[in-house]
Design a protein around this motif. Structure first.
Motif, short mmCIF file in Angstrom:
data_model
loop_
_atom_site.label_atom_id
_atom_site.label_comp_id
_atom_site.label_asym_id
_atom_site.label_seq_id
_atom_site.Cartn_x
_atom_site.Cartn_y
_atom_site.Cartn_z
N LEU A 233 -23.98 -27.63 31.18
CA LEU A 233 -24.53 -28.04 32.48
C LEU A 233 -23.40 -28.27 33.48
CD1 LEU A 233 -27.37 -30.55 31.51
CD2 LEU A 233 -27.64 -28.43 32.81
N GLU A 234 -22.24 -28.66 33.00
CA GLU A 234 -21.14 -29.01 33.89
C GLU A 234 -20.39 -27.80 34.42
OE1 GLU A 234 -22.63 -32.21 31.80
OE2 GLU A 234 -21.63 -30.47 30.85
N ASN A 235 -20.25 -26.74 33.62
CA ASN A 235 -19.42 -25.62 34.07
C ASN A 235 -20.23 -24.45 34.61
OD1 ASN A 235 -20.44 -24.30 31.82
ND2 ASN A 235 -18.46 -24.01 30.80
N THR A 236 -21.53 -24.61 34.72
CA THR A 236 -22.39 -23.54 35.23
C THR A 236 -23.42 -24.10 36.21
OG1 THR A 236 -23.97 -23.80 33.41
CG2 THR A 236 -22.21 -22.16 33.12
N SER A 237 -24.06 -23.19 36.94
CA SER A 237 -25.13 -23.55 37.86
C SER A 237 -26.32 -22.63 37.62
CB SER A 237 -24.67 -23.41 39.32
OG SER A 237 -23.61 -24.29 39.60
N PRO A 238 -27.55 -23.11 37.83
CA PRO A 238 -28.73 -22.26 37.66
C PRO A 238 -28.76 -21.17 38.75
CG PRO A 238 -29.33 -24.60 37.73
CD PRO A 238 -27.91 -24.49 38.20
N THR A 239 -29.45 -20.11 38.48
CA THR A 239 -29.63 -19.05 39.49
C THR A 239 -30.70 -19.51 40.47
OG1 THR A 239 -31.19 -17.88 38.04
CG2 THR A 239 -28.89 -17.19 37.96
N TRP A 240 -30.34 -20.43 41.32
CA TRP A 240 -31.27 -20.97 42.31
C TRP A 240 -31.23 -20.14 43.60
CZ3 TRP A 240 -29.75 -26.80 41.35
CH2 TRP A 240 -30.53 -27.30 40.28
N ARG A 241 -30.37 -20.51 44.51
CA ARG A 241 -30.37 -19.87 45.83
C ARG A 241 -29.73 -18.47 45.79
NH1 ARG A 241 -31.99 -22.48 50.05
NH2 ARG A 241 -32.38 -24.72 49.98
N GLN A 242 -30.35 -17.55 46.51
CA GLN A 242 -29.86 -16.17 46.54
C GLN A 242 -28.54 -16.08 47.32
OE1 GLN A 242 -33.43 -13.14 46.63
NE2 GLN A 242 -33.75 -14.63 48.25
#
Length: 412
Positions: A288-297
């Protein structure tokens, strides 16, 4: 540019590339295996799609729109809109809408009194309509192969469309139902009615930031002025403008208000990108700390006139395409280069009525006979633009490609 000077050869190129890869002994990912034309046609016929679409997988269902079809419409019609399913739901591989009657959406978690809203009652609430780019987070994945091929369906550029959705703003629904949300809630986890592919697999769900969802999300019941086709997530779909398609959860049945992101497999480690660049071909542990979800385009653009591989006349002509971003700020300009980025010229840009829709752009060009490469990049009011080398965002799953759009053409 006159249509008789455009060779619409993208589909043939993709098919030849897939067959060539197999012939070379390189086994492509399951989603990109070349399919017998009869099976592909049967799949497209079953879901009432244009038979010229590119079928990557018919179980659970993945189909891409060739750009020569996508460019024909400002609003992408349902028979041309791309298909990306993660799971299967009975009756959902169909263009026919599923009934709203007996459909329910639960609102649970960090709320004082959980609620259940009937699908048929959604029509009685305030409605809003939004035009937006719906895009698979893996769209453009095939371009990462310029460095190291990634896993997953090898989408080219056709895993997107410009669509109108209509439904109830989630904020209005919460207010009308007098739903008391705990201050500790920071995310909404969305679940659909579809079931996992095997009893051992995790069911599909995603978490989204509550603040963003309350600002723009709707519980959509219409797509392009009619009931949402089952294959596109009806009868109720969570629509979050500016977010990648996977976050616009299909067949919505439950919203959970929570203090943390879900640890569901489909939210982590799937559908995430690294916060810092990693070496192409590497695969660090995902946290969770080193990645981000594919949220905003990410800001992006594509060229669809001419198409990659086209032959054109040597007289002055035009290059055309579309650009889009997450809708937070407007796109200021699209720039075109015919000399590998040494210089750029501004294109004429059409601003859409919705900040989440795509922007059409046009630029003149004149080239001498021979082989040429044409580039395009968008720039928005926040200063965001497309990298010259999209592989700086390389990740093992090939998400969020937004490198400068490039085509090769032959001037006759």
């Amino acid at each position: 540019m006159s249509k008789d000077k455009i060779k619409l050869n993208r589909r043939a190129f993709l098919q030849q590339t897939a067959l060539g890869t197999a012939a070379a002994g390189v086994m492509p990912a399951i989603g990109t295996l070349p399919h017998p034309q009869g099976q592909a046609d049967s799949f497209l016929a079953a879901i009432s799609k244009d038979r010229r679409m590119i079928v990557h997988n018919w179980q659970p269902g993945v189909a891409e729109t060739p750009l020569e079809l996508l460019r024909e419409h400002h609003i992408t019609p349902k028979d041309l809109l791309f298909v990306r399913n993660n799971q299967i739901m009975n009756g959902a591989l169909s263009m026919r809408p599923l009934p709203l009657e007996d459909w329910t959406v639960e609102m649970i978690g960090l709320v004082k009194y959980p609620r259940v809203i009937k699908g048929e009652d959604l029509a009685g609430f305030e409605q809003t309509e939004v035009e937006m780019v719906l895009q698979c987070s893996g769209n453009g994945r095939a371009h990462y192969a310029q460095t190291v091929r990634t896993r997953g369906t090898q989408w080219n550029n056709g895993g997107l469309g410009n669509v109108r959705w209509k439904g109830v703003p989630l904020k209005v629904l919460i207010e009308d139902l007098k739903l008391e949300v705990d201050q500790a809630a920071r995310f909404i986890a969305a679940e659909g009615k579809d079931a996992p592919p095997t009893p051992e697999a995790a069911d599909f769900e995603h978490s989204l930031p509550l603040e963003d969802v309350l600002e723009n999300a709707i519980l959509a019941v219409e797509m392009n002025g009619e009931a949402i086709p089952a294959v596109h997530g009806g009868p109720v779909r969570l629509i979050v403008p500016g977010y990648y398609g996977t976050m616009n959860v299909k067949w919505l049945t439950r919203l959970r208000f929570e203090g943390q992101e879900t640890n569901n497999y489909n939210h982590i480690p799937r559908y995430r990108t690294f916060n810092k660049p990693i070496g192409p071909g590497t695969s660090p542990p995902i946290t969770l700390e080193n990645t981000s979800p594919t949220w905003r385009q990410r800001i992006n653009s594509l060229i669809w006139v001419p198409l990659d591989g086209d032959s054109v006349g040597d007289e002055g002509s035009e290059v055309q395409g579309v650009a889009w971003n997450d809708g937070l700020v407007r796109i200021e300009t699209v720039e075109v280069s015919i000399n590998a980025g040494e210089s750029w010229q501004r294109a004429q840009l059409e601003t859409p009525s919705s900040p989440f829709a795509w922007y059409h752009w046009t630029a003149p060009f004149q080239l001498s006979p021979g082989q040429h490469e044409v580039w395009a990049r968008a720039v928005d009011a926040a200063g965001r633009t497309q990298p010259l080398d999209g592989s700086i965002h390389w990740n093992p799953s090939g998400y969020e490609w937004n490198g400068v759009a490039k085509i090769e053409i032959t001037v006759l």
